[in-house]
Design a protein around this motif. Structure first.
Motif, PDB file in Angstrom:
ATOM      1  N   THR A  98       0.834  -1.193   0.000  1.00 18.27           N
ATOM      2  CA  THR A  98       0.000   0.000   0.000  1.00 18.27           C
ATOM      3  C   THR A  98       0.874   1.250   0.000  1.00 18.27           C
ATOM      4  OG1 THR A  98      -1.599   1.262   1.343  1.00 18.27           O
ATOM      5  CG2 THR A  98      -0.125  -0.202   2.528  1.00 18.27           C
ATOM      6  N   ASN A  99       0.293   2.384  -0.442  1.00 16.77           N
ATOM      7  CA  ASN A  99       1.035   3.640  -0.315  1.00 16.77           C
ATOM      8  C   ASN A  99       0.907   4.222   1.087  1.00 16.77           C
ATOM      9  OD1 ASN A  99      -1.415   5.342  -0.257  1.00 16.77           O
ATOM     10  ND2 ASN A  99      -1.523   5.023  -2.471  1.00 16.77           N
ATOM     11  N   GLY A 100       0.067   3.623   1.926  1.00 14.97           N
ATOM     12  CA  GLY A 100      -0.005   3.968   3.339  1.00 14.97           C
ATOM     13  C   GLY A 100      -0.877   5.146   3.692  1.00 14.97           C
ATOM     14  N   MET A 101      -1.318   5.923   2.702  1.00 14.94           N
ATOM     15  CA  MET A 101      -2.077   7.135   3.009  1.00 14.94           C
ATOM     16  C   MET A 101      -3.460   6.834   3.570  1.00 14.94           C
ATOM     17  SD  MET A 101      -1.061   9.530  -0.263  1.00 14.94           S
ATOM     18  CE  MET A 101      -1.949  10.971   0.354  1.00 14.94           C
ATOM     19  N   LEU A 102      -4.008   5.664   3.248  1.00 15.31           N
ATOM     20  CA  LEU A 102      -5.376   5.321   3.654  1.00 15.31           C
ATOM     21  C   LEU A 102      -5.406   4.400   4.872  1.00 15.31           C
ATOM     22  CD1 LEU A 102      -6.915   4.717   0.107  1.00 15.31           C
ATOM     23  CD2 LEU A 102      -6.756   6.849   1.395  1.00 15.31           C
ATOM     24  N   LEU A 103      -4.278   4.238   5.530  1.00 15.96           N
ATOM     25  CA  LEU A 103      -4.210   3.360   6.704  1.00 15.96           C
ATOM     26  C   LEU A 103      -4.735   4.085   7.944  1.00 15.96           C
ATOM     27  CD1 LEU A 103      -0.785   1.557   6.205  1.00 15.96           C
ATOM     28  CD2 LEU A 103      -3.042   0.487   6.203  1.00 15.96           C
ATOM     29  N   THR A 104      -5.998   4.417   7.919  1.00 16.42           N
ATOM     30  CA  THR A 104      -6.612   5.044   9.085  1.00 16.42           C
ATOM     31  C   THR A 104      -6.658   4.047  10.236  1.00 16.42           C
ATOM     32  OG1 THR A 104      -8.817   4.312   8.433  1.00 16.42           O
ATOM     33  CG2 THR A 104      -8.069   6.443   7.573  1.00 16.42           C
ATOM     34  N   PRO A 105      -6.815   4.507  11.468  1.00 17.16           N
ATOM     35  CA  PRO A 105      -6.928   3.571  12.587  1.00 17.16           C
ATOM     36  C   PRO A 105      -8.009   2.518  12.366  1.00 17.16           C
ATOM     37  CG  PRO A 105      -6.553   5.765  13.424  1.00 17.16           C
ATOM     38  CD  PRO A 105      -6.733   5.905  11.937  1.00 17.16           C
ATOM     39  N   ARG A 106      -9.123   2.917  11.764  1.00 19.37           N
ATOM     40  CA  ARG A 106     -10.197   1.939  11.517  1.00 19.37           C
ATOM     41  C   ARG A 106      -9.733   0.859  10.553  1.00 19.37           C
ATOM     42  NH1 ARG A 106     -13.886   1.026   7.648  1.00 19.37           N
ATOM     43  NH2 ARG A 106     -13.295   2.922   6.511  1.00 19.37           N
ATOM     44  N   ARG A 107      -9.054   1.260   9.457  1.00 20.22           N
ATOM     45  CA  ARG A 107      -8.602   0.260   8.494  1.00 20.22           C
ATOM     46  C   ARG A 107      -7.512  -0.626   9.094  1.00 20.22           C
ATOM     47  NH1 ARG A 107     -10.081   0.387   3.308  1.00 20.22           N
ATOM     48  NH2 ARG A 107      -9.737  -1.842   3.625  1.00 20.22           N
ATOM     49  N   VAL A 108      -6.632  -0.050   9.874  1.00 21.19           N
ATOM     50  CA  VAL A 108      -5.589  -0.849  10.524  1.00 21.19           C
ATOM     51  C   VAL A 108      -6.212  -1.887  11.444  1.00 21.19           C
ATOM     52  CG1 VAL A 108      -3.705  -0.763  12.203  1.00 21.19           C
ATOM     53  CG2 VAL A 108      -3.794   0.905  10.342  1.00 21.19           C
TER      54      VAL A 108
END
Length: 345
Positions: A98-108
């Motif tokens: 992933t590019n990591g930008m969308l790794l919100t706490p919810r997604r993590v």
């Protein structure tokens, strides 16, 4: 990204680890200058969740033990969670790039427990990363996601794309990885594929740059308490000592496909190809829209691919062969050259 790597290794292909790479979508929140799949915000091509789940189930039956999900940005595919759970249910390990930008706490939190390694793309120091990603928020937003990711207990690492001009930034990447708790830095030479062909002429690292990268990787890996380091470079000596590892063979090995052909790649249009994204279609197993993967594997003729691998191995191990090389790039070059020659006859 491989799920394992050793510090300071100069390694070649995984050779039978049984990695299935799936690119379920080409939609992405970025349009990176070096994107091999020509993904972007306006690209809607995607595979259905049901289809990718069936491919994973078939791959497990064929002996594949690792699922790697890439893209596009896989976090934008609505079926990512189901795909990972299917793989785990089939006994496979899982990685997501992933590019990591969308790794919100919810997604993590949603991914925790279902992904063994999160691989985050990092193209150097912040300015270099932003320049390659084409978004001024690319570094700060990604970096801001890492604290919760580290606290979640999910293992993560960085994928650093090596070009002809950025080996000096590897030291910064490794130090940043150490600071944020990453367990691995994977150095992958830029491939002449996708947007890189248009945007980065002359940026594929040559043999001198690969040599500098190998030395620098060894140097930074020897520092205490650093992340593991893996670099996708192989020496001529290794090629000579173990041809079977590189499938320089006259016939396919015994055993299921996943015991010897790795990676196996499912592209977003449904085509299954060996080794790397964009491999010439004459070597494809087929299209999973028309038949199940187990059936495509059963009827596939591996002989043309083995011929390409032998020819590549012979060229690289000749007396005047390079001391270091990017194996997959060289195999892809051989395969494409043969397609061009065939088209011209």
């Amino acid at each position: 990204m491989s799920p394992a790597g050793a510090a300071g290794d100069v390694v070649g292909p995984p050779g039978g680890r049984g990695i299935l790479q799936i690119h379920p979508t080409r939609r992405c929140n970025l349009r990176c200058r070096h994107c091999y799949s020509r993904s972007g915000p306006d690209v809607d091509e995607a595979l259905t969740t049901a289809l990718v789940r069936s491919v994973v189930e078939d791959a497990a039956a064929l002996g594949y033990g690792v699922l790697g999900v890439s893209g596009g940005e896989p976090l934008l595919h609505p079926g990512l969670g189901e795909l990972l759970r299917t793989a785990r249910g089939a006994g496979m390990r899982t990685t997501v790039t992933t590019n990591g930008m969308l790794l919100t706490p919810r997604r993590v939190d949603e991914l925790a427990g279902w992904v063994d390694v999160l691989a985050i793309s990092l193209d150097g120091a912040p300015d270099s990363h932003v320049a390659m990603r084409g978004d001024p928020r690319a570094f700060t937003r990604m970096a801001g996601r890492l604290e919760h990711l580290a606290a979640s207990g999910t293992a993560f690492g960085f994928v650093f794309t090596l070009t002809q001009r950025n080996v000096h930034e590897l030291d910064w990447v490794v130090r940043f990885a150490r600071e944020v708790g990453a367990g691995l830095v994977h150095v992958h030479p830029l491939e002449p594929e996708g947007y890189a062909l248009d945007n980065l002429p002359g940026a594929v690292p040559d043999v001198v740059e690969l040599g500098f990268a190998a030395v620098e990787a060894l140097r930074v890996s020897q520092e205490a308490c650093g992340p593991a380091l893996q670099i996708d470079v192989v020496s001529r000596r290794t090629l000579l000592s173990d041809p079977a590892r590189f499938l320089a063979l006259d016939a396919p090995p015994d055993g299921p496909l996943g015991s010897w052909l790795s990676p196996l790649v499912l592209e977003t249009d449904g085509t299954v190809v060996p080794l790397t994204y964009g491999f010439p279609r004459r070597h494809a197993l087929g299209d999973v829209h028309t038949a199940r993967l187990v059936d495509l594997a059963a009827q596939w003729d591996a002989a043309p691919l083995l011929d390409v691998l032998r020819a590549t191995h012979d060229r690289l191990t000749a007396p005047d062969g390079p001391p270091l090389t990017s194996w997959y790039t060289e195999v892809l070059t051989t395969a494409r050259d043969r397609v061009e020659v065939g088209a011209g006859t």
